[in-house]
Design a protein around this motif. Structure first.
Motif, PDB file in Angstrom:
ATOM      1  N   GLY A 133     -42.452   6.817  -2.566  1.00  0.00           N
ATOM      2  CA  GLY A 133     -41.128   6.583  -2.023  1.00  0.00           C
ATOM      3  C   GLY A 133     -41.092   5.569  -0.906  1.00  0.00           C
ATOM      4  N   THR A 134     -42.241   5.253  -0.321  1.00  0.00           N
ATOM      5  CA  THR A 134     -42.332   4.291   0.781  1.00  0.00           C
ATOM      6  C   THR A 134     -43.616   3.486   0.632  1.00  0.00           C
ATOM      7  OG1 THR A 134     -43.573   5.780   2.236  1.00  0.00           O
ATOM      8  CG2 THR A 134     -41.152   5.908   2.342  1.00  0.00           C
ATOM      9  N   PRO A 135     -43.728   2.343   1.344  1.00  0.00           N
ATOM     10  CA  PRO A 135     -44.994   1.594   1.303  1.00  0.00           C
ATOM     11  C   PRO A 135     -46.186   2.424   1.743  1.00  0.00           C
ATOM     12  CG  PRO A 135     -43.246   0.198   2.141  1.00  0.00           C
ATOM     13  CD  PRO A 135     -42.655   1.573   2.017  1.00  0.00           C
ATOM     14  N   GLU A 136     -46.016   3.288   2.747  1.00  0.00           N
ATOM     15  CA  GLU A 136     -47.115   4.145   3.179  1.00  0.00           C
ATOM     16  C   GLU A 136     -47.577   5.048   2.043  1.00  0.00           C
ATOM     17  OE1 GLU A 136     -48.192   7.520   6.594  1.00  0.00           O
ATOM     18  OE2 GLU A 136     -46.134   7.283   5.881  1.00  0.00           O
ATOM     19  N   LYS A 137     -46.627   5.657   1.338  1.00  0.00           N
ATOM     20  CA  LYS A 137     -46.986   6.560   0.247  1.00  0.00           C
ATOM     21  C   LYS A 137     -47.633   5.814  -0.904  1.00  0.00           C
ATOM     22  CE  LYS A 137     -43.176   9.636   1.481  1.00  0.00           C
ATOM     23  NZ  LYS A 137     -41.829  10.134   1.106  1.00  0.00           N
ATOM     24  N   LEU A 138     -47.233   4.567  -1.132  1.00  0.00           N
ATOM     25  CA  LEU A 138     -47.874   3.759  -2.177  1.00  0.00           C
ATOM     26  C   LEU A 138     -49.364   3.612  -1.896  1.00  0.00           C
ATOM     27  CD1 LEU A 138     -46.613   0.492  -3.790  1.00  0.00           C
ATOM     28  CD2 LEU A 138     -48.858   0.516  -2.700  1.00  0.00           C
ATOM     29  N   LYS A 139     -49.698   3.247  -0.669  1.00  0.00           N
ATOM     30  CA  LYS A 139     -51.105   3.061  -0.326  1.00  0.00           C
ATOM     31  C   LYS A 139     -51.874   4.380  -0.394  1.00  0.00           C
ATOM     32  CE  LYS A 139     -50.355  -1.016   2.569  1.00  0.00           C
ATOM     33  NZ  LYS A 139     -50.456  -1.604   3.925  1.00  0.00           N
ATOM     34  N   VAL A 140     -51.243   5.441   0.082  1.00  0.00           N
ATOM     35  CA  VAL A 140     -51.900   6.749   0.059  1.00  0.00           C
ATOM     36  C   VAL A 140     -52.167   7.192  -1.371  1.00  0.00           C
ATOM     37  CG1 VAL A 140     -51.515   9.207   0.497  1.00  0.00           C
ATOM     38  CG2 VAL A 140     -51.079   7.528   2.298  1.00  0.00           C
ATOM     39  N   ALA A 141     -51.180   7.053  -2.247  1.00  0.00           N
ATOM     40  CA  ALA A 141     -51.351   7.474  -3.636  1.00  0.00           C
ATOM     41  C   ALA A 141     -52.523   6.753  -4.293  1.00  0.00           C
ATOM     42  CB  ALA A 141     -50.071   7.230  -4.431  1.00  0.00           C
ATOM     43  N   ILE A 142     -52.616   5.452  -4.071  1.00  0.00           N
ATOM     44  CA  ILE A 142     -53.698   4.671  -4.666  1.00  0.00           C
ATOM     45  C   ILE A 142     -55.039   5.028  -4.036  1.00  0.00           C
ATOM     46  CG2 ILE A 142     -54.598   2.319  -4.921  1.00  0.00           C
ATOM     47  CD1 ILE A 142     -51.617   1.445  -5.174  1.00  0.00           C
ATOM     48  N   GLU A 191     -53.704   7.275 -17.703  1.00  0.00           N
ATOM     49  CA  GLU A 191     -53.278   6.861 -16.375  1.00  0.00           C
ATOM     50  C   GLU A 191     -52.716   8.056 -15.606  1.00  0.00           C
ATOM     51  OE1 GLU A 191     -50.628   3.162 -15.757  1.00  0.00           O
ATOM     52  OE2 GLU A 191     -49.225   4.857 -15.957  1.00  0.00           O
ATOM     53  N   VAL A 192     -53.096   8.182 -14.351  1.00  0.00           N
ATOM     54  CA  VAL A 192     -52.458   9.135 -13.441  1.00  0.00           C
ATOM     55  C   VAL A 192     -51.431   8.354 -12.637  1.00  0.00           C
ATOM     56  CG1 VAL A 192     -52.764  10.682 -11.486  1.00  0.00           C
ATOM     57  CG2 VAL A 192     -54.455  10.659 -13.339  1.00  0.00           C
ATOM     58  N   LEU A 193     -50.167   8.676 -12.835  1.00  0.00           N
ATOM     59  CA  LEU A 193     -49.053   7.920 -12.269  1.00  0.00           C
ATOM     60  C   LEU A 193     -48.383   8.738 -11.167  1.00  0.00           C
ATOM     61  CD1 LEU A 193     -47.023   5.586 -12.245  1.00  0.00           C
ATOM     62  CD2 LEU A 193     -45.890   6.640 -14.220  1.00  0.00           C
ATOM     63  N   ALA A 194     -48.440   8.253  -9.951  1.00  0.00           N
ATOM     64  CA  ALA A 194     -47.964   9.004  -8.784  1.00  0.00           C
ATOM     65  C   ALA A 194     -46.684   8.393  -8.226  1.00  0.00           C
ATOM     66  CB  ALA A 194     -49.044   9.032  -7.702  1.00  0.00           C
ATOM     67  N   PRO A 195     -45.869   9.211  -7.556  1.00  0.00           N
ATOM     68  CA  PRO A 195     -44.649   8.701  -6.929  1.00  0.00           C
ATOM     69  C   PRO A 195     -44.960   8.026  -5.600  1.00  0.00           C
ATOM     70  CG  PRO A 195     -44.863  11.048  -6.500  1.00  0.00           C
ATOM     71  CD  PRO A 195     -46.025  10.666  -7.387  1.00  0.00           C
ATOM     72  N   GLY A 253     -41.749  13.058  -7.657  1.00  0.00           N
ATOM     73  CA  GLY A 253     -41.732  13.268  -6.217  1.00  0.00           C
ATOM     74  C   GLY A 253     -41.634  12.066  -5.316  1.00  0.00           C
ATOM     75  N   ARG A 254     -40.758  11.106  -5.603  1.00  0.00           N
ATOM     76  CA  ARG A 254     -40.650   9.946  -4.712  1.00  0.00           C
ATOM     77  C   ARG A 254     -40.107  10.304  -3.334  1.00  0.00           C
ATOM     78  NH1 ARG A 254     -37.253   5.629  -6.238  1.00  0.00           N
ATOM     79  NH2 ARG A 254     -36.449   6.671  -8.097  1.00  0.00           N
ATOM     80  N   MET A 255     -39.455  11.458  -3.224  1.00  0.00           N
ATOM     81  CA  MET A 255     -38.932  11.865  -1.923  1.00  0.00           C
ATOM     82  C   MET A 255     -39.831  12.896  -1.241  1.00  0.00           C
ATOM     83  SD  MET A 255     -34.842  11.985  -2.747  1.00  0.00           S
ATOM     84  CE  MET A 255     -34.416  12.352  -1.044  1.00  0.00           C
ATOM     85  N   LYS A 256     -40.986  13.177  -1.849  1.00  0.00           N
ATOM     86  CA  LYS A 256     -41.918  14.133  -1.260  1.00  0.00           C
ATOM     87  C   LYS A 256     -42.743  13.475  -0.153  1.00  0.00           C
ATOM     88  CE  LYS A 256     -40.952  17.532  -4.189  1.00  0.00           C
ATOM     89  NZ  LYS A 256     -41.847  17.833  -5.290  1.00  0.00           N
ATOM     90  N   THR A 257     -43.496  14.304   0.575  1.00  0.00           N
ATOM     91  CA  THR A 257     -44.236  13.849   1.744  1.00  0.00           C
ATOM     92  C   THR A 257     -45.558  13.168   1.370  1.00  0.00           C
ATOM     93  OG1 THR A 257     -45.431  15.931   1.940  1.00  0.00           O
ATOM     94  CG2 THR A 257     -43.287  15.788   3.050  1.00  0.00           C
ATOM     95  N   VAL A 258     -46.154  12.515   2.373  1.00  0.00           N
ATOM     96  CA  VAL A 258     -47.496  11.955   2.220  1.00  0.00           C
ATOM     97  C   VAL A 258     -48.492  13.067   1.881  1.00  0.00           C
ATOM     98  CG1 VAL A 258     -49.391  10.891   3.488  1.00  0.00           C
ATOM     99  CG2 VAL A 258     -47.101   9.939   3.675  1.00  0.00           C
ATOM    100  N   HIS A 259     -48.319  14.222   2.499  1.00  0.00           N
ATOM    101  CA  HIS A 259     -49.175  15.374   2.217  1.00  0.00           C
ATOM    102  C   HIS A 259     -49.140  15.719   0.728  1.00  0.00           C
ATOM    103  CE1 HIS A 259     -49.976  19.949   2.979  1.00  0.00           C
ATOM    104  NE2 HIS A 259     -51.082  19.317   2.642  1.00  0.00           N
ATOM    105  N   ARG A 293     -32.901   7.485  -6.968  1.00  0.00           N
ATOM    106  CA  ARG A 293     -33.235   8.147  -5.716  1.00  0.00           C
ATOM    107  C   ARG A 293     -32.725   7.279  -4.569  1.00  0.00           C
ATOM    108  NH1 ARG A 293     -33.552  11.753  -8.502  1.00  0.00           N
ATOM    109  NH2 ARG A 293     -35.261  13.204  -8.904  1.00  0.00           N
ATOM    110  N   SER A 294     -31.411   7.281  -4.374  1.00  0.00           N
ATOM    111  CA  SER A 294     -30.818   6.400  -3.373  1.00  0.00           C
ATOM    112  C   SER A 294     -31.244   6.772  -1.957  1.00  0.00           C
ATOM    113  CB  SER A 294     -29.290   6.426  -3.472  1.00  0.00           C
ATOM    114  OG  SER A 294     -28.789   7.740  -3.268  1.00  0.00           O
ATOM    115  N   ARG A 295     -31.687   8.037  -1.757  1.00  0.00           N
ATOM    116  CA  ARG A 295     -32.084   8.468  -0.414  1.00  0.00           C
ATOM    117  C   ARG A 295     -33.585   8.354  -0.179  1.00  0.00           C
ATOM    118  NH1 ARG A 295     -30.072  14.265  -0.163  1.00  0.00           N
ATOM    119  NH2 ARG A 295     -30.346  14.114  -2.418  1.00  0.00           N
ATOM    120  N   ALA A 296     -34.333   7.879  -1.171  1.00  0.00           N
ATOM    121  CA  ALA A 296     -35.761   7.634  -0.960  1.00  0.00           C
ATOM    122  C   ALA A 296     -35.925   6.365  -0.118  1.00  0.00           C
ATOM    123  CB  ALA A 296     -36.481   7.488  -2.298  1.00  0.00           C
ATOM    124  N   GLY A 297     -37.119   6.169   0.435  1.00  0.00           N
ATOM    125  CA  GLY A 297     -37.371   4.961   1.220  1.00  0.00           C
ATOM    126  C   GLY A 297     -37.623   3.795   0.293  1.00  0.00           C
TER     127      GLY A 297
END
Length: 415
Positions: free
Chosen positions: A15-24, A9-13, A258-264, A41-45
């Motif tokens: 931090g937000t709903p947008e990043k969830l969709k992008v990772a998948i 499995e490749v398991l990606a961070p 990287g849950r606090m990293k960017t969509v990029h 990560r209290s400051r993550a989305g």
């Protein structure tokens, strides 16, 4: 001859709903997220329960999984309500919860039956006896301590059949398995309960105190010979050049930090690792590392890259000290909204300033890429403009090759 092998499995961070969709969309087999409580990560989305359900639904529709990190080191005041939290996580359709505290593990197992539990790296699992202990306690998977090497993983795999997850890319904590009190001591923010202030990334003065009342500043010198204050910050990890070792050692899940990293960052790293893993598992005998994968990761690297503890104890080269040996040279500038094949016009939502004359690169899932110069540019009113300076501005311009909605755009950084 070795043909196909088990696909880890490749398991990606995420931090937000947008990043969830992008990772998948960009190839991740699973993502891990945080909730409103119990995460590091209290400051993550972090996700509400409604967002968890929506994210889990999206993942399952695409054959992926979602895990919730709930891996704080709990104090007494953190325990109330844990049973309700885990039940709501389970009822949202989450595939597993990642926990380190034994009391919270017991709560998840007893008060949210059916919810699978993974042991967090914070629990410092470094031997197969520990893995077997946690499997006997009812856990499905163990996330190894980050201090475990490849040879040790191979030995573990010979003595246990519990799922093994290991970090393969991203920021590394200077504290053993991420357990650190430096932030609490210097900033009154408990890193073990989600408040890390990243104190290890700071520069520090170091002093010699030869006699009472005397103080002499000691200054280090980086690889370039220039004076520099001291740092205890670890460089980031990258195991892209060692995918065969990880798979052959028996790692079931390759975890990206990287849950606090960017969509990029999320899109790029998920894209690279999913491509490499897919190619290796399809034909390991003829697998070759593509240098383009390494170059791609450097486009989003924040620090130097190393292999951590996988091949021995890190030395001074694995610390951030002195001038960087390599710098990223791309900026994330937009997302493709539409492409008109008849006019060869691409519509892009801007994320960073770019304009006519810039060299840009389009990239998408399955490691699709093409580069070109921006030769024309129009705003939403179809007025010609030189640059797109406004955040989230929608523009269109001529695109040399077909692209897809959801593809991203980078621009070479101006110097």
């Amino acid at each position: 001859m070795l043909t196909a092998v088990k696909h880890p499995e490749v398991l990606a961070p995420a931090g937000t709903p947008e990043k969830l969709k992008v990772a998948i969309d960009y190839g991740a087999d699973a993502v891990y997220i945080g909730g409103d409580a119990y995460g590091l990560r209290s400051r993550a989305g972090n996700f509400s329960f409604a967002e968890m359900k929506s994210g889990a639904d999206y993942a399952h529709q695409h054959g992926a999984k979602v895990y919730v990190a709930a891996n704080i080191v709990a104090h007494e005041q953190n325990l109330a309500g844990a049973g309700s939290f885990y039940r709501q996580v389970r009822d949202a359709g989450i595939d597993a919860v990642i926990v380190s505290d034994p009391s919270l593990i017991e709560t998840a197992i007893t008060e949210a039956p059916g919810l699978k539990v993974h042991l967090s790296t914070q629990a410092s699992a470094t031997n197969y006896e520990t893995l077997n202990f946690w499997q006997n306690e009812g856990l499905e998977r163990v996330v190894l301590a980050r201090e475990v090497g490849i040879a040790e993983i191979k030995e573990m795999r010979q003595h246990t059949d519990v799922q093994i997850e290991a970090f393969v890319h991203g920021a590394m904590c200077i504290g053993y398995s991420g357990r650190c009190v430096l932030s609490n001591h210097l900033s009154l923010r408990d890193a073990n309960r989600g408040g890390c202030a990243q104190n290890c990334r700071w520069k520090y003065d170091l002093f010699d105190l030869p006699d009472l009342g005397q103080k002499r500043e000691l200054v280090g010198h980086g690889p370039d010979g220039k004076a520099e204050k001291f740092s205890m910050s670890a460089v980031d990890m990258s195991m892209i050049e060692h995918i065969p070792d990880l798979v052959e050692a028996g790692v079931d899940s390759l975890k990206i930090e990287g849950r606090m990293k960017t969509v990029h960052y999320v899109s790029t790293v998920a894209n690279v690792y999913s491509t490499a893993v897919r190619k290796y598992c399809a034909d390991p005998a003829n697998y070759q590392l593509d240098p383009a994968w390494v170059d791609e990761l450097w486009k989003v690297a924040q620090r130097e890259l190393s292999t951590g503890f996988y091949y021995g104890t890190p030395n001074e080269e694995f610390q951030l000290f002195g001038q960087r040996r390599r710098l990223p040279h791309y900026a994330f500038v937009g997302e493709v909204l539409a492409y008109d094949a008849a006019t060869r016009q691409v519509t892009v939502q801007q994320r960073n300033n770019f304009g006519i004359g810039d060299q840009i690169e389009f990239y998408g899932p399955n490691f699709s890429h093409h580069t070109q110069a921006v030769t024309d540019l129009f705003d939403e009113d179809d007025q010609a403009i030189d640059r797109a300076p406004h955040a989230m501005q929608v523009v269109h311009f001529t695109c040399a090759q077909p692209v897809q909605p959801g593809d991203f755009v980078r621009a070479q950084a101006r110097h």
